[in-house]
Design an enzyme around this catalytic site. Structure first.
Site, PDB file in Angstrom:
ATOM      1  N   HIS A 106       0.791  -1.235   0.000  1.00 36.26           N
ATOM      2  CA  HIS A 106       0.000   0.000   0.000  1.00 36.26           C
ATOM      3  C   HIS A 106       0.824   1.287   0.000  1.00 36.26           C
ATOM      4  CE1 HIS A 106      -4.465   0.975   1.110  1.00 36.26           C
ATOM      5  NE2 HIS A 106      -4.065   1.601   0.013  1.00 36.26           N
ATOM      6  N   ASP A 165      -9.901  -0.431   4.144  1.00 34.34           N
ATOM      7  CA  ASP A 165      -8.701  -1.064   4.703  1.00 34.34           C
ATOM      8  C   ASP A 165      -8.959  -1.468   6.158  1.00 34.34           C
ATOM      9  OD1 ASP A 165      -5.974  -1.563   5.489  1.00 34.34           O
ATOM     10  OD2 ASP A 165      -5.258   0.023   4.165  1.00 34.34           O
ATOM     11  N   HIS A 186      -6.646  -1.178   8.139  1.00 32.65           N
ATOM     12  CA  HIS A 186      -5.718  -0.241   8.779  1.00 32.65           C
ATOM     13  C   HIS A 186      -6.012   1.188   8.353  1.00 32.65           C
ATOM     14  CE1 HIS A 186      -3.700  -4.184   8.175  1.00 32.65           C
ATOM     15  NE2 HIS A 186      -3.370  -4.011   9.457  1.00 32.65           N
ATOM     16  N   ASP A 231      -3.347   3.318   7.844  1.00 33.67           N
ATOM     17  CA  ASP A 231      -2.170   3.726   7.055  1.00 33.67           C
ATOM     18  C   ASP A 231      -1.930   5.223   7.176  1.00 33.67           C
ATOM     19  OD1 ASP A 231      -1.930   1.076   6.421  1.00 33.67           O
ATOM     20  OD2 ASP A 231      -2.758   1.271   4.405  1.00 33.67           O
ATOM     21  N   HIS A 240       4.250   1.354   4.091  1.00 30.68           N
ATOM     22  CA  HIS A 240       2.850   1.086   3.700  1.00 30.68           C
ATOM     23  C   HIS A 240       1.869   1.453   4.808  1.00 30.68           C
ATOM     24  CE1 HIS A 240       1.969  -3.266   5.358  1.00 30.68           C
ATOM     25  NE2 HIS A 240       2.695  -2.577   6.197  1.00 30.68           N
ATOM     26  N   ASP A 244      -7.552  -1.924  -0.047  1.00 27.92           N
ATOM     27  CA  ASP A 244      -6.583  -2.869   0.521  1.00 27.92           C
ATOM     28  C   ASP A 244      -7.342  -4.166   0.814  1.00 27.92           C
ATOM     29  OD1 ASP A 244      -4.956  -4.331   2.332  1.00 27.92           O
ATOM     30  OD2 ASP A 244      -4.094  -2.498   3.171  1.00 27.92           O
ATOM     31  N   ASP A 276      -6.896  -6.460   2.706  1.00 23.83           N
ATOM     32  CA  ASP A 276      -6.995  -6.910   4.102  1.00 23.83           C
ATOM     33  C   ASP A 276      -8.214  -6.335   4.813  1.00 23.83           C
ATOM     34  OD1 ASP A 276      -6.215  -4.393   5.227  1.00 23.83           O
ATOM     35  OD2 ASP A 276      -4.103  -4.974   5.284  1.00 23.83           O
ATOM     36  N   GLU A 278      -1.987  -5.150  -1.785  1.00 24.10           N
ATOM     37  CA  GLU A 278      -1.629  -6.029  -0.658  1.00 24.10           C
ATOM     38  C   GLU A 278      -1.906  -7.519  -0.875  1.00 24.10           C
ATOM     39  OE1 GLU A 278       0.243  -5.333   2.019  1.00 24.10           O
ATOM     40  OE2 GLU A 278       0.322  -3.127   1.986  1.00 24.10           O
TER      41      GLU A 278
HETATM   42  N1  LIG Z   1      -1.214  -1.326   4.142  1.00 18.72           N
HETATM   43  C1  LIG Z   1      -1.141  -2.080   5.222  1.00 18.72           C
HETATM   44  N2  LIG Z   1      -1.486  -3.328   5.171  1.00 18.72           N
HETATM   45  N3  LIG Z   1      -0.722  -1.483   6.345  1.00 18.72           N
HETATM   46  C2  LIG Z   1      -0.504  -2.136   7.597  1.00 18.72           C
HETATM   47  C3  LIG Z   1       0.072  -1.193   8.605  1.00 18.72           C
HETATM   48  C4  LIG Z   1       0.311  -1.848   9.929  1.00 18.72           C
HETATM   49  C5  LIG Z   1       0.757  -0.908  11.038  1.00 18.72           C
HETATM   50  N4  LIG Z   1      -0.266   0.030  11.374  1.00 18.72           N
HETATM   51  C6  LIG Z   1       2.040  -0.184  10.654  1.00 18.72           C
HETATM   52  O1  LIG Z   1       2.012   1.005  10.475  1.00 18.72           O
HETATM   53  O2  LIG Z   1       3.074  -0.791  10.523  1.00 18.72           O
HETATM   54 MN   LIG Z   2      -3.394  -0.525   3.660  1.00 18.83          MN
HETATM   55 MN   LIG Z   3      -4.312  -2.916   5.499  1.00 22.41          MN
END
Ligand SMILES: NC(=[NH2+])NCCC[C@H](N)C(=O)O
Ligand SMILES: [Mn+2]
Ligand SMILES: [Mn+2]
Length: 298
Positions: free
Chosen positions: A99, A122, A124, A126, A139, A227, A229, A272
């Site tokens: 990402h 997502d 998350h 991000d 990411h 994303d 996930d 992802e």
């Molecule tokens: N694009 C993603 N899958 N991001 C996951 C980020 C996980 C965590 N919040 C980090 O900053 O490391």
């Molecule tokens: Mn993401």
């Molecule tokens: Mn994510």
């Protein structure tokens, strides 16, 4: 619709081997035909160049942001490709890779439009900066960078200054936010629809509210950053940071149906997939089903 398919075979943003295989694998499985749906014209622009960097060098450019300079270079090139696509009246469809590519796609698209919104679908946010990031993985930083928060090499990427305004950002499906991310979301008053919110209200309500806010705001464009996930961990073993309690397949389809069906979306990321982590091809099959569905909506 004319679509530019842009591959970004990058894993430096997640620091987990395998996601660089995403674009190639999805091409083998027929992403072009899926998006074409016998109706659209897809121009496969190939991949953005990703240099080979040895893991020993990940902290060479910054001690809190892994692979910083290569990711800046990749994203600058991606930004220009996205900008050129839009200038040629094509829909940029950016496929990852991790990402971190959101930095470049948002920079490129926002340069073309006057007032762009971003929907971030997502698990998350991000939305970490280098100080709040628990991992140093870039990411986890693209949304913050696009809002002008973080290291200047990513906040000023492609052109100087903030790419999007906080009131034009919508996060949907989040269920794994770091403390610093929550602080920034609150400080900037970002539109946040977490899984908790969805469970105590409804997915339908959240999606409809986002659409009505978009329609009554003065945005001229919407970038959808998807994303995989956001789906429940049981559905997507082939992603680097799976999280439980995510969307079902039908819920994911519903979200895309509403957003893409609204005809507001002007560019998109699909990120992802990590083929190296997949189990029984489950994740790539889901991705292709979703991509065929997107093809029907584009
Ligand atoms: N694009 C993603 N899958 N991001 C996951 C980020 C996980 C965590 N919040 C980090 O900053 O490391
Ligand atoms: Mn993401
Ligand atoms: Mn994510």
């Amino acid at each position: 619709m004319d679509i530019n398919l842009i591959g970004v075979p990058v894993q430096y943003g997640c620091d987990k081997d395998g996601s660089q295989e995403g674009p190639g694998r999805l091409r083998e499985l027929g992403i072009k035909e899926a998006l074409e749906n016998n109706r659209n014209t897809v121009y496969d622009m190939g991949n953005i160049f990703v240099p080979n960097i040895l893991p020993d060098l990940k902290y060479k450019w910054h001690k809190k942001m892994k692979y910083l300079n290569p990711l800046v270079e990749i994203n600058k090139n991606l930004a220009h490709m996205v900008y050129c696509s839009l200038s040629a009246n094509c829909f940029p469809f950016v496929v990852g890779g991790d990402h971190s590519l959101g930095i470049g796609s948002i920079a490129g698209a926002s340069k073309y439009f006057d007032e762009m919104a971003v929907i971030w679908v997502d698990a998350h946010g991000d939305i970490n900066d280098l100080e709040t990031s628990p991992s140093g993985n870039i990411h986890g930083m693209p949304l913050a960078a696009s809002l002008g928060v973080g290291h200047s090499s990513i906040t000023n990427l492609y052109y100087e200054g903030r790419k999007i305004k906080p009131e034009n950002v919508y996060i949907l499906g989040a269920r794994d936010l770091d403390p610093g991310e929550i602080r920034l979301i609150e400080k900037l008053n970002i539109n946040l629809y977490t899984i908790d919110y969805i469970n105590s209200n409804s997915l339908d309500g959240a999606v409809k509210e986002i659409l009505s806010k978009l329609k009554t705001s003065n945005v001229d464009s919407v970038h959808l950053s998807f994303d995989i996930d956001v789906f429940d961990e049981s559905l997507v073993p082939g992603t680097g940071t799976p999280v439980k309690d995510g969307l079902s397949f039908d819920e994911g389809r519903y979200v895309l149906d509403e957003f893409m069906g609204s005809k507001l979306i002007t560019s998109m990321d699909f990120v992802e997939l990590n083929p190296a982590l997949d189990q029984d091809n489950k994740t790539e099959i889901l991705c292709m089903d979703i991509l065929r569905f997107i093809g029907e909506l584009l």
